[in-house]
Write a protein that holds these residues in place. Sequence first.
Motif, mmCIF file in Angstrom:
data_model
loop_
_atom_site.group_PDB
_atom_site.id
_atom_site.type_symbol
_atom_site.label_atom_id
_atom_site.label_comp_id
_atom_site.label_asym_id
_atom_site.label_seq_id
_atom_site.Cartn_x
_atom_site.Cartn_y
_atom_site.Cartn_z
ATOM 1 N N GLN A 1 0.883 -1.239 0.142
ATOM 2 C CA GLN A 1 0.084 -0.015 0.302
ATOM 3 C C GLN A 1 0.952 1.013 -0.063
ATOM 4 N N ASP A 2 2.277 1.027 -0.259
ATOM 5 C CA ASP A 2 2.515 2.045 -0.409
ATOM 6 C C ASP A 2 3.355 2.647 -1.743
ATOM 7 N N LEU A 3 3.149 4.050 -1.859
ATOM 8 C CA LEU A 3 3.502 4.581 -3.574
ATOM 9 C C LEU A 3 4.832 5.481 -3.309
ATOM 10 N N PRO A 4 6.059 5.525 -4.144
ATOM 11 C CA PRO A 4 6.823 6.912 -4.070
ATOM 12 C C PRO A 4 6.167 7.905 -4.776
ATOM 13 N N LEU A 5 6.364 9.360 -3.379
ATOM 14 C CA LEU A 5 6.165 10.119 -3.559
ATOM 15 C C LEU A 5 7.157 11.812 -4.460
ATOM 16 N N GLN A 6 8.238 10.873 -4.497
ATOM 17 C CA GLN A 6 8.969 11.371 -6.031
ATOM 18 C C GLN A 6 9.906 10.269 -6.857
ATOM 19 N N PRO A 7 10.229 11.132 -7.961
ATOM 20 C CA PRO A 7 10.872 10.459 -9.646
ATOM 21 C C PRO A 7 11.484 8.698 -8.523
ATOM 22 N N LYS A 8 11.709 8.101 -10.072
ATOM 23 C CA LYS A 8 12.056 6.851 -9.068
ATOM 24 C C LYS A 8 13.990 7.693 -9.013
ATOM 25 N N ASP A 9 14.206 8.426 -10.060
ATOM 26 C CA ASP A 9 15.595 8.980 -10.259
ATOM 27 C C ASP A 9 16.095 9.801 -8.977
ATOM 28 N N GLU A 10 15.348 10.367 -8.364
ATOM 29 C CA GLU A 10 15.183 11.219 -7.590
ATOM 30 C C GLU A 10 15.685 10.485 -6.021
ATOM 31 N N ILE A 11 14.599 9.368 -5.836
ATOM 32 C CA ILE A 11 15.076 8.296 -5.193
ATOM 33 C C ILE A 11 16.195 7.838 -4.922
ATOM 34 N N LYS A 12 16.931 7.642 -5.587
ATOM 35 C CA LYS A 12 18.520 6.725 -6.348
ATOM 36 C C LYS A 12 18.985 7.618 -6.146
ATOM 37 N N LYS A 13 19.227 9.461 -5.848
ATOM 38 C CA LYS A 13 20.080 9.985 -6.311
ATOM 39 C C LYS A 13 19.714 10.499 -4.701
ATOM 40 N N ARG A 14 18.797 10.433 -3.723
ATOM 41 C CA ARG A 14 19.305 10.465 -2.173
ATOM 42 C C ARG A 14 19.216 9.332 -1.579
ATOM 43 N N LEU A 15 19.502 8.597 -1.604
ATOM 44 C CA LEU A 15 20.069 7.476 -1.506
ATOM 45 C C LEU A 15 21.512 6.788 -1.429
ATOM 46 N N SER A 16 21.699 7.696 -2.873
ATOM 47 C CA SER A 16 23.342 7.218 -3.158
ATOM 48 C C SER A 16 24.332 8.647 -2.319
ATOM 49 N N ARG A 17 23.038 9.228 -1.513
ATOM 50 C CA ARG A 17 23.979 10.474 -0.811
ATOM 51 C C ARG A 17 24.472 9.263 0.136
ATOM 52 N N GLY A 18 24.266 8.404 0.741
ATOM 53 C CA GLY A 18 24.637 8.337 2.019
ATOM 54 C C GLY A 18 25.364 6.284 1.917
ATOM 55 N N SER A 19 25.506 6.766 0.401
ATOM 56 C CA SER A 19 26.157 5.001 -0.284
ATOM 57 C C SER A 19 27.598 4.981 0.824
ATOM 58 N N ALA A 20 28.543 6.304 -0.252
ATOM 59 C CA ALA A 20 29.539 5.836 0.468
ATOM 60 C C ALA A 20 30.358 5.585 1.316
ATOM 61 N N GLU A 21 29.546 6.496 2.387
ATOM 62 C CA GLU A 21 29.874 5.988 4.179
ATOM 63 C C GLU A 21 28.971 5.037 4.278
#
Length: 315
Positions: free
Chosen positions: A95-115
Amino acid sequence: MIAYHILCHGNFKQVAMLVDSLFTTEDVFLIDIDDGQKPDLAPLEKYKNRSNVHIHRDSNISWGGGGTLRKTIKGALFLLDSEISWDYYVVLSGQDLPLQPKDEIKKRLSRGSAEKISYIRATRTSTLSLDEIPIDNKSKDCVLWGDRGHTKVFAKPGSINPQVDFGARWLVDVAEIGEIGHVYVGSCDSLLLKRREMYFSKYPFHIGANWFNLHRSVIEHMLNDEFAYELYDVLKNTFIPDESYFQTYIKNTTFRDKTDGDYGRLILRPGPVPRVKVFDMKDLPAIEASNDLFGRKFDLNHDARVIQEVLERAA
């Protein structure tokens, strides 16, 4: 980059809309179905030939017991073996839905990936004793305490209500009746209570939503970590352990220093009882103002128009 684990038990037309909104060939999807009511899976047929979409059916799932936790852990380990490389394990409901475009979801998560940052809400609970909580079922029989459609929850004679406080959830002993989907909640006996008291004095009990975005490093470490399996054994018969296992694990390991409590979910709980509100068009301003990655919960049968608006916004 992302491994999506979608936990669901119905309304598969909407589940298909969720997958469509997030789908890319570089991500992997596990659609994990509570099969207890033998649902109509026709809307998911189109994914059967997709190499990066996996559909699991499991009828041994019961809300309130260890079923959801079992399938979450098993799903995470299954996704580790995927041929698709990913950095984040993202748990969603049907019952979830994305509130942001999928590219934005990836961009946001990638900010924490290096650490190797994980995004999860985890709160340490207060310490309670069994004597502090009133008996909920004073009868001599088991009584129906809750009916969630796919699960019936019964309170045993003399049992407390573990929902009166988050810290009360480990003060009960939960038994599941497999494919029937029944859960029985009873107060801990003295030996089990003592074991848990000793354990959580050493490893403090934490709680939070069972929707999170964990860095791959957490799942890889859990695979060969004795503490991960020991913690599962301690928690599996507590109430709703899927809302405490990953929180307690992370906060009692070195991963505690690599977490962000902003787990990216818009959830409305407007009433005096903290139940999750199903979104409708009246909530659209809050949705549009939100910077969260996902929202829950939506229901086609409740308000299809708000779903259409959200999907168009996130396209």
